[in-house]
Enzyme design. Sequence first.
Site, short mmCIF file in Angstrom:
data_model
loop_
_atom_site.label_atom_id
_atom_site.label_comp_id
_atom_site.label_asym_id
_atom_site.label_seq_id
_atom_site.Cartn_x
_atom_site.Cartn_y
_atom_site.Cartn_z
N ASP A 18 -17.95 -62.26 33.26
CA ASP A 18 -18.73 -61.07 33.59
C ASP A 18 -20.13 -61.45 34.07
O ASP A 18 -20.73 -62.40 33.56
CB ASP A 18 -18.83 -60.18 32.34
CG ASP A 18 -19.31 -58.78 32.66
OD1 ASP A 18 -19.33 -58.40 33.84
OD2 ASP A 18 -19.68 -58.06 31.72
N ASN A 66 -9.86 -52.82 38.71
CA ASN A 66 -10.76 -53.30 39.76
C ASN A 66 -10.40 -52.80 41.16
O ASN A 66 -11.22 -52.88 42.08
CB ASN A 66 -10.79 -54.84 39.77
CG ASN A 66 -11.58 -55.43 38.62
OD1 ASN A 66 -11.38 -56.59 38.27
ND2 ASN A 66 -12.47 -54.64 38.02
#
Length: 252
Positions: A18, A66
Amino acid sequence: MSASTVTPKPLHVAIIMDGNGRWAERRGVPRALGHREGVQALRRTIKAAPELGVKCLTVFGFSTENWSRPADEVSDLMGLIRAFIGGDLKKLDKAGVRVRVLGRRAGVPADILKLIDHAEATTAGNDKFLLQVAFNYGGRSDLVDAAQALVDRAAREGTFEVDEDTFGDQLSTAGSPPVDLIIRTSGEQRLSNFLLWDCAYAELVFQPVLWPDYGPEALQAAIEEFSRRERRFGGREVLEAPVSPSAERVVI
């Protein structure tokens, strides 16, 4: 912690990579550059993991959620996946790395599916290190797909018993070792639908470093934090994961 109760190093490490976007924003550069630098961080981490005693590394590459990102960002991510698999496969194979890609195949571009199949087939016999890339993956969808597979089997074969092993065999992670340590970078502290079944007894380590800046030192720090902990699996003090604890059976 006494010397007699030191927790061994983790054999299976999973990472939620991340911070690519924030890395780019802080530098005033396009998010695409952050993703590209993230691939470099992945390469460093893959190289460092076996040197630190890790036998299996699972990374969260692209989630089922995503796809909702802007089209140009999704396109760039697809390009990076193509470049990583196509450009790094020979090196990974030579190093004895077995590559597995977790997640749903439906909806993935045909050329990427071909690359995935080629990578898995090429490295299938390697046993020095296992690299798993969660791509088009979600923990909940993996559980749903496993349940559906068992329902379909029941429709074909009739009623049968289901236990943890039977259910786990239907997951895309089937055959991989239990996750010992989950790392999330960028300071966020959540699982984000990652390995929900597999991380039942995993230790969690959250690190503030943004993923493009990640490397051997950060991975070693996470492993050292893991080693300072006393692991428990429902008992008072257990250092090794229990072997297939008895589980309730459900008839379907």
